[in-house]
Motif scaffolding. Sequence first.
Motif, PDB file in Angstrom:
ATOM      1  N   LEU A  24      32.549 -10.688 -13.778  1.00 24.22           N
ATOM      2  CA  LEU A  24      31.573  -9.704 -14.246  1.00 24.22           C
ATOM      3  C   LEU A  24      30.259 -10.360 -14.671  1.00 24.22           C
ATOM      4  O   LEU A  24      29.172  -9.833 -14.427  1.00 24.22           O
ATOM      5  CB  LEU A  24      32.148  -8.898 -15.413  1.00 24.22           C
ATOM      6  N   ILE A  25      30.371 -11.528 -15.326  1.00 25.10           N
ATOM      7  CA  ILE A  25      29.176 -12.191 -15.856  1.00 25.10           C
ATOM      8  C   ILE A  25      28.480 -13.046 -14.799  1.00 25.10           C
ATOM      9  O   ILE A  25      27.269 -12.973 -14.615  1.00 25.10           O
ATOM     10  CB  ILE A  25      29.534 -13.055 -17.088  1.00 25.10           C
ATOM     11  N   ALA A  26      29.256 -13.886 -14.118  1.00 29.13           N
ATOM     12  CA  ALA A  26      28.660 -14.873 -13.212  1.00 29.13           C
ATOM     13  C   ALA A  26      28.805 -14.519 -11.733  1.00 29.13           C
ATOM     14  O   ALA A  26      28.171 -15.143 -10.884  1.00 29.13           O
ATOM     15  CB  ALA A  26      29.288 -16.250 -13.468  1.00 29.13           C
ATOM     16  N   GLY A  27      29.660 -13.561 -11.409  1.00 28.79           N
ATOM     17  CA  GLY A  27      29.827 -13.177 -10.005  1.00 28.79           C
ATOM     18  C   GLY A  27      30.927 -13.971  -9.314  1.00 28.79           C
ATOM     19  O   GLY A  27      31.522 -14.890  -9.878  1.00 28.79           O
ATOM     20  N   LEU A  60      47.947 -10.935 -18.493  1.00 31.13           N
ATOM     21  CA  LEU A  60      46.677 -10.572 -19.129  1.00 31.13           C
ATOM     22  C   LEU A  60      45.892 -11.808 -19.543  1.00 31.13           C
ATOM     23  O   LEU A  60      44.665 -11.842 -19.468  1.00 31.13           O
ATOM     24  CB  LEU A  60      46.922  -9.670 -20.337  1.00 31.13           C
ATOM     25  N   LEU A  61      46.611 -12.870 -19.988  1.00 30.71           N
ATOM     26  CA  LEU A  61      45.937 -14.114 -20.347  1.00 30.71           C
ATOM     27  C   LEU A  61      45.242 -14.742 -19.141  1.00 30.71           C
ATOM     28  O   LEU A  61      44.289 -15.510 -19.294  1.00 30.71           O
ATOM     29  CB  LEU A  61      46.956 -15.114 -20.935  1.00 30.71           C
ATOM     30  N   ALA A  62      45.719 -14.413 -17.956  1.00 27.44           N
ATOM     31  CA  ALA A  62      45.088 -14.931 -16.741  1.00 27.44           C
ATOM     32  C   ALA A  62      44.008 -13.997 -16.228  1.00 27.44           C
ATOM     33  O   ALA A  62      42.940 -14.427 -15.782  1.00 27.44           O
ATOM     34  CB  ALA A  62      46.158 -15.143 -15.661  1.00 27.44           C
ATOM     35  N   ILE A  63      44.273 -12.687 -16.294  1.00 26.16           N
ATOM     36  CA  ILE A  63      43.343 -11.717 -15.713  1.00 26.16           C
ATOM     37  C   ILE A  63      42.048 -11.600 -16.519  1.00 26.16           C
ATOM     38  O   ILE A  63      40.948 -11.535 -15.948  1.00 26.16           O
ATOM     39  CB  ILE A  63      44.020 -10.326 -15.606  1.00 26.16           C
ATOM     40  N   VAL A  64      42.168 -11.582 -17.847  1.00 30.41           N
ATOM     41  CA  VAL A  64      40.991 -11.363 -18.694  1.00 30.41           C
ATOM     42  C   VAL A  64      39.882 -12.394 -18.436  1.00 30.41           C
ATOM     43  O   VAL A  64      38.728 -12.019 -18.174  1.00 30.41           O
ATOM     44  CB  VAL A  64      41.382 -11.310 -20.189  1.00 30.41           C
ATOM     45  N   PRO A  65      40.189 -13.736 -18.500  1.00 32.16           N
ATOM     46  CA  PRO A  65      39.096 -14.682 -18.214  1.00 32.16           C
ATOM     47  C   PRO A  65      38.569 -14.570 -16.791  1.00 32.16           C
ATOM     48  O   PRO A  65      37.364 -14.779 -16.556  1.00 32.16           O
ATOM     49  CB  PRO A  65      39.741 -16.057 -18.459  1.00 32.16           C
ATOM     50  N   LEU A 116      36.429  -8.816  -5.042  1.00 25.33           N
ATOM     51  CA  LEU A 116      37.296  -9.746  -5.758  1.00 25.33           C
ATOM     52  C   LEU A 116      37.747  -9.184  -7.102  1.00 25.33           C
ATOM     53  O   LEU A 116      38.891  -9.388  -7.528  1.00 25.33           O
ATOM     54  CB  LEU A 116      36.557 -11.071  -5.966  1.00 25.33           C
ATOM     55  N   ILE A 117      36.859  -8.465  -7.777  1.00 28.57           N
ATOM     56  CA  ILE A 117      37.202  -7.933  -9.102  1.00 28.57           C
ATOM     57  C   ILE A 117      38.352  -6.931  -9.012  1.00 28.57           C
ATOM     58  O   ILE A 117      39.194  -6.841  -9.902  1.00 28.57           O
ATOM     59  CB  ILE A 117      35.959  -7.308  -9.783  1.00 28.57           C
ATOM     60  N   TRP A 118      38.397  -6.176  -7.890  1.00 27.91           N
ATOM     61  CA  TRP A 118      39.513  -5.239  -7.697  1.00 27.91           C
ATOM     62  C   TRP A 118      40.789  -5.987  -7.333  1.00 27.91           C
ATOM     63  O   TRP A 118      41.892  -5.580  -7.718  1.00 27.91           O
ATOM     64  CB  TRP A 118      39.160  -4.225  -6.607  1.00 27.91           C
ATOM     65  N   GLY A 119      40.630  -7.067  -6.584  1.00 28.66           N
ATOM     66  CA  GLY A 119      41.797  -7.884  -6.238  1.00 28.66           C
ATOM     67  C   GLY A 119      42.449  -8.480  -7.478  1.00 28.66           C
ATOM     68  O   GLY A 119      43.676  -8.487  -7.618  1.00 28.66           O
TER      69      GLY A 119
END
Length: 625
Positions: free
Chosen positions: A359-362, A348-353, A139-142
Amino acid sequence: MHIQDTSASLSEVHQSIDINSKKSKWKKIFAFLGPAYLVSVGYMDPGNWATDLAGGSQYGYKLLWVLLMSNLMALLLQSLSARLGIVRGRDLAQANRETYPPVINFILYLLAEIAIAATDLAEVLGMAIGIQLLTGLPLIWGVSLTVLDTFLLLVLQRYGIRKMEAFIICLVAIVGISFLVELILVKPQMSEVVKGFVPSIPDNTALYIAIGIIGATVMPHNLYLHSALVQTRKIKRDDKGIRQALKMNFLDSTIALNLAFLVNAAILILAAAVFFKSGRTDVAEIQDAHELLDKLLGSKLAPVLFAIALIAAGQSSTVTGTLAGQIVMEGYLRLRINPWLRRLLTRLLAIVPALITILIAGDKEVGALLVFSQVLLSMQLGFAIIPLIHFVSDKKTMGIYAIKPVVKILSWAITALLVYLNMRMVYTEAIGYITGSGNIFVDGIIIAGGVGFMVLLLITILYPLRSRYREDANTGIHTTQVSIGELEKPVYHRIAMALDFSKKDEQIITNAIAHGNEHTQYILIHIVESASAKYFGKDSDDFETRKDQEQLDTYLRLLRNRNITATGVLGFRHRAKEIARIVKEEKADFLVLGGHGHKGFKDWLYGETANQVRHQVTIPVLVVQ
């Protein structure tokens, strides 16, 4: 030369489709159709899928009537938005700026930007989930890959609004066809489906889901978007032309929003026929639905179509979200920035959060993040609908096209319901957080935010009732006292011209000389853009710099042969900044510009030179096209 009205909403495509040039009746009808399709994608974006899946899996077809009622509400409010754009020629952001005080306007602008960022967050997550389901990519790559569609809107804008509308319609068709095939595979009982349109609320949980469906119906950015998109059509500004435009745009909205309703209904019916019938009433996550489709239907095609539809829905919504961001920024702030930069900031405002959460919660917390984006949207809704109803009800600015009392009452009733349902959802989320946090400081911030929210809502409702429009902002109304002075012809002593050593130079030089006289001095400017020049600046001595100097000297010799006083200056590195710098240093009092000759990616990268220069100089600028 075409003069672009930069004060118009979406000025680059404003009135770009001439309805009056269409001879055939059908061609004229089809020319009107389009804006509502761009709006309709907001009603079938990934943010709406969760409530549809939950409603279908838990209660079968019983909440279909809620979808229908929501669609009728949306149709009324979107038609009001289109009416504002057609009659007043203003989008919702511009109308707000002309009505509310600066401080309130800035807050409304920030809220609108938050709503657009929240919308884009839902699209990013939806597309990323769709990519993961289709390819197995983490998902993180998506999420990271979704940044690559940043320039898609820019490509579409280069081909005009009609091509953009066609692209969106194709994506909507992909979503619709995917679910049509899904429904053929699941074979729902139509007699049971029809019963779902009979109003009923089985229990409190069903009421909560119904609130979620209705609360997520009208998205704030869609009201800004629709009021601007209808202005891409050039209509006759007489009574017949305006009434025809209102009628055709209502038809456009009816068709487009009904298609969106059918997509949402298909999702709910699919969930009811597959999950509810098999006893899987716990399905609310998109990933769960995709996984179970394969197991319960025994078909590999159904989950693939589900993922493809999810990607198409997310992609179509992200294009319209960017357009809405442009409308909001230009309308509230009168600020224009390069489209690629606007798109990148929004994304970026959408991708960053999203990345931080994963990364933190999975991956498991993505569903909660999707819900959070819908809560943010819910908070902004009233601040878009309430001003809109004020504007279309005002007989001073709308004249005979102001909405009738019956429509006004119905609009306020729908607004009250939507605002109440959204406030209830936000209140529930806030109370749940406060009772579980145990942090007095955070609780205080939430309570203070709630009080501020209520105060702003009251101001939004009451201010237009007691305040007349600011006189300096009524751009569509002539003032009573106008003076145009003696109309003396200006005399320019030093005229600068920016040349790019192309065929356009002759027109630029001709126009520059036409604005001067026998005493005028001319400054020829050219910016060297070789790799060496960009690095070494004026110390560059590469082949291109020497050839540019030779070309500049040739121009100067030809002008001097005609007894025209001229000097030449080479600039380096950043084109717009260099032109502005040289103009100021040479004390020019008039500037003539042409096109810079770049296409494709370089055009996106550097942006519009003319606009950038115009904002950096204080002298008249003539753009020759």
